[in-house]
Design an enzyme around this catalytic site. Structure first.
Site, PDB file in Angstrom:
ATOM      1  N   ASP A 257       0.869  -1.166   0.000  1.00  0.00           N
ATOM      2  CA  ASP A 257       0.000   0.000   0.000  1.00  0.00           C
ATOM      3  C   ASP A 257       0.912   1.223   0.000  1.00  0.00           C
ATOM      4  O   ASP A 257       2.121   1.133   0.264  1.00  0.00           O
ATOM      5  CB  ASP A 257      -0.931  -0.015   1.211  1.00  0.00           C
ATOM      6  CG  ASP A 257      -2.238   0.719   0.943  1.00  0.00           C
ATOM      7  OD1 ASP A 257      -2.250   1.600   0.066  1.00  0.00           O
ATOM      8  OD2 ASP A 257      -3.232   0.427   1.612  1.00  0.00           O
ATOM      9  N   GLU A 460     -17.137   9.559   5.449  1.00  0.00           N
ATOM     10  CA  GLU A 460     -16.601   8.221   5.689  1.00  0.00           C
ATOM     11  C   GLU A 460     -15.758   7.819   4.493  1.00  0.00           C
ATOM     12  O   GLU A 460     -16.185   7.929   3.354  1.00  0.00           O
ATOM     13  CB  GLU A 460     -17.722   7.202   5.929  1.00  0.00           C
ATOM     14  CG  GLU A 460     -18.696   7.054   4.774  1.00  0.00           C
ATOM     15  CD  GLU A 460     -19.659   5.895   4.952  1.00  0.00           C
ATOM     16  OE1 GLU A 460     -19.488   5.093   5.891  1.00  0.00           O
ATOM     17  OE2 GLU A 460     -20.601   5.790   4.140  1.00  0.00           O
TER      18      GLU A 460
END
Length: 723
Positions: A257, A460
């Protein structure tokens, strides 16, 4: 002719498309210096002119359409909405279209000579198959929900659609992320250490990754930011060296990542410097770094921390992907190089985006059959922060379409319908200028009130991209409750004694207890993509009969949830939750009704054979409709600490009014297996329960009237399996 013949004689082996990929890769690597090798192991891989290696940027995304491109593209519903379709066949078709658009963008970038820019390449870091175990996790809407089987089926469909079926070339390279045991908390992800039992690993966190590798041949895996049992996931003995490479024999590439290797130094603090971090990551099997720590690898070789031959192992995996994508072959050899720019936002793609948006919507309540709306409805009050919010419905990791239809636009396009629109509040705060008495007068002659609320991917989402107001932190939610200001507005509107519809746009489960008790109609609309408004209007006016089912459990309150930092599955999701729920996994209403009859299966079954289960499903209503027939297993009679039930099969069937179909499921021995307390996976003699119906059988009884069940005795010798 002599010149051409001489040129063919001196052509390097790696440019000869008639040789095997391994021969070509080995030849190319043999010609590269150490510094050149390392330059190809970060996401921004600068070209090497002397070898004809073009510039390339590995970083690209397509969770629900080509993301973040400068081109206009088709935007499908957010993955959590795609999961709610329970329709992997249509997701596969959508993924094929996304792949065509991805290739078109890449082909255009090649023609422009600009392939070093981010979001132009063919290596797409999609899908996100982490399990949405906690509704407060901000990135949960990027996933296919809380169930490992549903996640696997949708993930497999996505990967196969993206990568294509050509024996020699990949259309795109898909990537399963984030490996593994990764689902928040977002603000702590760079330093968080997750722990989980062997049973939870094998039962919940690993199955989707295993199946995407073994059944879909996914070409990439992304390792997660967090640590597991004290080791960073991108330097994990367990996840990378043992499970991924040794046990599963994964032969694709592994990417970190973004800047996860830097976390070895500053987040997890497991390594003292960049040369130890970069070398350790490569030695564990992280082939590509999204970031720039791998620039230290030549120094790591000089320091004796890693050898050039060990670097070659990772480099060859990366080059193999690029060869499979056709980057070193003439365009006339690569079938996908002919995909034209005109496929972007083509009519079939737009129609598919609308189809998926329609199928994603979940009708949670329809008291007195208020929907579909009567032709007597002439004037509608449309209210709420998501009634005309283009940003919300596009989700995150999204592209930008030419047309992005909100519900306000769709309703205004309805013939014979007048729309009165006001937001009244944002997501968490009331407009200070709102005078409810004035608005009451404004709406008094309206036939209907539609309130479109919920939350937004601006609240979110990924750490750093969302949050920042009360109820949200670092991308995560601190509460599952619908923001109180929205309930307060709806209570005021409710006093007008008008029929009222609540449409919730969110990427996660919401607690809206007052609304569920008092309002006649509730629709969960997720982040529905470019056609969200059109799809909602089609449902409201009955042009489409809703068929979506919840891919996550909707709980009553925060008190129902363990700590978000607790990765144990105890009392989480429909498989283990012990309390009452607002709406259960697998739940969703239709405008018609379905009846289940004649559940057929043998009373005894020999381990090793295929178990066939049949059920009769009849449309007993007056409208055609689609039903998601769901099959669950329970091993509680064999092992009391196994899940209450576990989704094992589902099938979406279309039935005309009055039509009856027999739905058949075939389960192999592995499908009948369960995970024991040691993490062992096996099918053993004993009695298991089989449930077939329209919702998970662990739901409260008020939801399970259409769930049929039988038991089957498994006989014979146990069989054991590996994840």
């Amino acid at each position: 002719m002599v010149g051409a013949s001489l040129q063919a004689q001196v052509q390097p082996a790696y440019l000869n498309p008639d040789l095997s990929i391994d021969q070509r890769v080995n030849d190319l690597v043999s010609r590269m210096t150490l510094e050149e090798k390392v330059s190809q192991m970060t996401h921004t891989s600068k070209g090497i002119k002397r070898l004809g290696i073009p510039d390339y940027n590995w970083w690209n995304e397509c969770l629900h359409g080509v993301a973040r491109s400068t081109e206009k593209v088709t935007v499908f519903p957010q993955p959590i909405g795609l999961a709610a379709t329970f329709n992997p066949q249509e997701l596969f078709r959508s993924a094929e279209m996304i792949a065509d658009e991805g290739r078109a963008v890449y082909n255009a970038s090649v023609q422009k000579g600009n392939t070093i820019r981010r979001y132009t390449g063919l290596t797409f870091w999609t899908p996100n198959i982490n399990i949405f175990r906690d509704p407060r996790w901000g990135r949960g809407h990027e996933t296919y929900g809380e169930d490992p089987y549903l996640t696997s089926e949708m993930g497999i469909a996505m990967v196969k659609g993206l990568q294509g079926n050509n024996p020699n070339y990949l259309k795109l390279s898909a990537c399963a992320k984030h490996f593994a045991v990764h689902s928040g908390p977002e603000p702590l992800r760079h330093e968080f250490n997750a722990t989980a039992s062997d049973r939870d690993l094998r039962e919940t966190y690993l199955p989707a990754f295993y199946r995407l590798i073994k059944e879909a041949n996914v070409s990439g895996v992304m390792c997660a930011y967090n640590s597991f049992n004290g080791q960073p996931c991108c330097g994990s003995n367990l996840f990378l060296r043992k499970i991924l490479l040794h046990d599963w024999k994964f032969d694709g590439y592994v990417t970190s990542d973004c800047w996860a290797i830097t976390d070895f130094l500053y987040g997890h603090k497991t390594h003292p410097d960049s040369i130890s971090a970069s070398s350790d990551a490569v030695l564990h099997g992280t082939d590509l770094e999204c970031g720039d720590t791998y620039r230290s690898l030549p120094a790591a070789v000089n320091a004796g921390l890693i050898t050039e031959e060990q670097i070659d192992i990772s480099l060859k995996k990366l080059l193999r992907i690029r060869f499979r994508l056709g980057m070193f072959d003439p365009q006339n050899k690569v079938p996908y190089s002919n995909i034209p720019y005109s496929v972007l936002e083509s009519r079939p793609h737009q129609e598919q985006a609308l189809k998926m948006a329609r199928q994603s919507m979940v009708l949670l309540k329809n008291a007195k059959n208020l929907l579909p709306l009567s032709s007597k409805v002439k004037k509608i009050a449309l209210i709420g922060p998501n009634a005309d919010n283009q940003t919300t419905q596009l989700g995150n990791y999204n592209g930008i379409p030419s047309k992005n239809i909100t519900l306000l636009e769709a309703l205004r396009a309805e013939k014979g319908v007048e729309v009165v629109y006001d937001a009244l509040s944002d997501f968490t705060k009331l407009d200070e200028k709102v005078d409810f008495q004035r608005f009451a007068d404004k709406y008094k002659d309206c036939d209907l009130i539609i309130y479109v609320g919920g939350i937004s991917p601006m609240l979110e989402g990924e750490e750093g991209d969302a949050g920042g107001v009360e109820g949200f932190v670092g991308g995560d939610r601190t509460t599952i409750n619908l923001p109180s200001v929205q309930t307060e507005v709806m209570k005021r509107l409710y006093q007008l004694n008008k029929p009222m519809i609540f449409i919730c746009m969110s990427g996660s489960a919401m607690a809206f207890n007052w609304e569920a008790e008092n309002l006649p109609v509730i629709i969960q609309a997720w982040y529905g993509g470019q056609a969200a408004g059109t799809a909602l209007a089609d449902i409201l006016f009955g042009r489409y009969n809703p068929s979506g089912k919840l891919p996550v459990t909707f709980y009553h309150s925060d008190a129902d949830l363990p700590s978000i930092e607790d990765y144990s599955m105890a009392n989480r999701t429909y498989r283990y939750f012990k309390g009452d729920v607002l709406y259960p996994f697998g739940y969703g209403l239709s405008y018609t009704s379905f009846k289940y009859n004649k559940l057929q299966m043998p009373a005894e079954h020999q381990i090793g054979d295929t178990l066939t289960v049949k059920v009769e499903v009849r449309n007993t209503g007056k409208l055609a409709g689609e039903e998601v027939v769901q099959l669950y297993l329970s091993h509680r009679a064999i092992a009391s600490d196994t899940p209450v039930c576990q989704l094992a099969r589902f099938k979406k069937v279309e039935l005309k009014a009055g039509e009856c179909k027999v739905v058949e499921f075939r389960l192999a021995t592995r499908d009948l297996a369960y995970v024991d307390e040691t993490g062992g996976i096996g099918t053993t003699p004993g009695t298991i329960s089989v449930f077939v119906g329209n919702v998970c059988p662990s739901a409260p009884k008020r939801f399970t009237s259409k769930v049929l069940s039988k038991s089957v005795l498994l006989k014979g010798e146990p069989e054991y399996f590996m994840y």
